[in-house]
Design a protein around this motif. Structure first.
Motif, mmCIF file in Angstrom:
data_model
loop_
_atom_site.group_PDB
_atom_site.id
_atom_site.type_symbol
_atom_site.label_atom_id
_atom_site.label_comp_id
_atom_site.label_asym_id
_atom_site.label_seq_id
_atom_site.Cartn_x
_atom_site.Cartn_y
_atom_site.Cartn_z
ATOM 1 N N ARG A 164 1.001 -1.309 -0.012
ATOM 2 C CA ARG A 164 0.046 -0.094 0.305
ATOM 3 C C ARG A 164 1.094 1.640 -0.376
ATOM 4 O O ARG A 164 0.632 2.268 -0.291
ATOM 5 C CB ARG A 164 -1.057 -0.148 1.422
ATOM 6 C CG ARG A 164 -1.912 -1.434 0.651
ATOM 7 C CD ARG A 164 -2.742 -1.186 2.130
ATOM 8 N NE ARG A 164 -1.990 -2.029 3.845
ATOM 9 C CZ ARG A 164 -2.571 -2.061 4.419
ATOM 10 N NH1 ARG A 164 -3.716 -1.589 5.225
ATOM 11 N NH2 ARG A 164 -2.207 -2.877 5.012
ATOM 12 N N ASP A 166 3.810 1.526 -1.974
ATOM 13 C CA ASP A 166 3.667 1.775 -3.392
ATOM 14 C C ASP A 166 2.746 3.234 -3.266
ATOM 15 O O ASP A 166 2.485 4.031 -4.536
ATOM 16 C CB ASP A 166 4.355 0.503 -3.508
ATOM 17 C CG ASP A 166 5.616 0.162 -3.708
ATOM 18 O OD1 ASP A 166 5.742 1.036 -2.876
ATOM 19 O OD2 ASP A 166 5.243 -1.494 -3.763
ATOM 20 N N ASP A 167 1.784 2.183 -3.512
ATOM 21 C CA ASP A 167 0.240 3.271 -4.305
ATOM 22 C C ASP A 167 0.558 4.868 -3.832
ATOM 23 O O ASP A 167 0.267 5.536 -4.655
ATOM 24 C CB ASP A 167 -0.937 2.562 -4.130
ATOM 25 C CG ASP A 167 -1.331 1.129 -4.429
ATOM 26 O OD1 ASP A 167 -0.445 1.149 -5.551
ATOM 27 O OD2 ASP A 167 -2.094 0.427 -4.017
ATOM 28 N N LYS A 170 3.211 6.820 -5.123
ATOM 29 C CA LYS A 170 3.075 7.229 -6.975
ATOM 30 C C LYS A 170 1.748 8.197 -6.534
ATOM 31 O O LYS A 170 2.023 9.120 -7.764
ATOM 32 C CB LYS A 170 1.736 6.285 -7.217
ATOM 33 C CG LYS A 170 2.663 5.037 -7.714
ATOM 34 C CD LYS A 170 1.908 3.779 -8.469
ATOM 35 C CE LYS A 170 2.041 2.496 -8.450
ATOM 36 N NZ LYS A 170 1.200 1.380 -8.841
ATOM 37 N N ASP A 174 2.595 11.558 -9.413
ATOM 38 C CA ASP A 174 1.671 12.239 -9.822
ATOM 39 C C ASP A 174 1.205 13.355 -9.887
ATOM 40 O O ASP A 174 0.153 13.729 -8.174
ATOM 41 C CB ASP A 174 0.541 10.951 -9.938
ATOM 42 C CG ASP A 174 0.862 9.824 -10.583
ATOM 43 O OD1 ASP A 174 1.695 9.794 -11.444
ATOM 44 O OD2 ASP A 174 -0.057 9.412 -9.831
#
Length: 175
Positions: A164, A166-167, A170, A174
């Protein structure tokens, strides 16, 4: 505090520089109701320079205080040193509100430096007191062993990390 030990009688002194030596131990700090030191042994040198209109006082202290380590509670000797510069002038009434200027009434014949010595020495000792054996690894203590035991384990490799995270990473990239 009215300690006769730390009184400099300046009225009979000639113009010029004069040296006074004082010894400080725990009884000095106890007289100020200060009990943070287990023991203390400090030499204080006072250099009084007298002119016709004012005096300058240079205080220099060197010695050691025995304190308890904030991490382990172990007592240890901590070196301490301090310096203080004070200008002494004569005026209508006593005024010590300025840290570097003392005004004493005309006609005074002596100067009690106990409060200045006390403040200089208490401020010279760091707030955080850590046994030097902790930093160089030479201190063996049950408290240190327990702290090491309770220290969080470091991650072995990145595969053990919750995916989680890693998400979430991101989201940072982003934009």
């Amino acid at each position: 505090m009215e300690s006769r030990e730390f009184v400099i009688p300046f009225s009979g002194l000639k113009i010029g520089s004069h040296r006074f030596d004082f010894k400080v131990d725990n009884s000095f700090f106890e007289s100020f109701d200060y009990q943070d030191f287990n023991s203390s042994k400090i030499d204080v040198e006072a250099q009084l320079t007298k002119t016709s209109t004012m005096m300058e006082l240079e205080l220099e202290a060197n010695g050691q205080v025995n304190v308890d380590c904030d991490v382990t509670g172990e007592p240890f000797d901590m070196p301490t040193a301090g310096k203080l510069h004070l200008v002494v002038k004569f005026g209508e009434e006593y005024d010590d509100l300025d840290d570097e200027l003392l005004i004493i009434p005309h006609g005074e014949s002596q100067l009690n430096i106990a409060q200045y010595v006390y403040e200089m020495l208490v401020l010279a000792v760091p707030q955080k007191r850590v046994h030097p054996g902790i930093e160089d690894g030479s201190l063996k203590s049950e408290v240190l062993d327990k702290l090491k035991e309770l220290k969080p384990k470091e991650e072995k490799n990145n595969n053990d990390i919750d995916p989680r995270w890693d998400d979430l990473k991101k989201l940072l990239t982003d934009k």
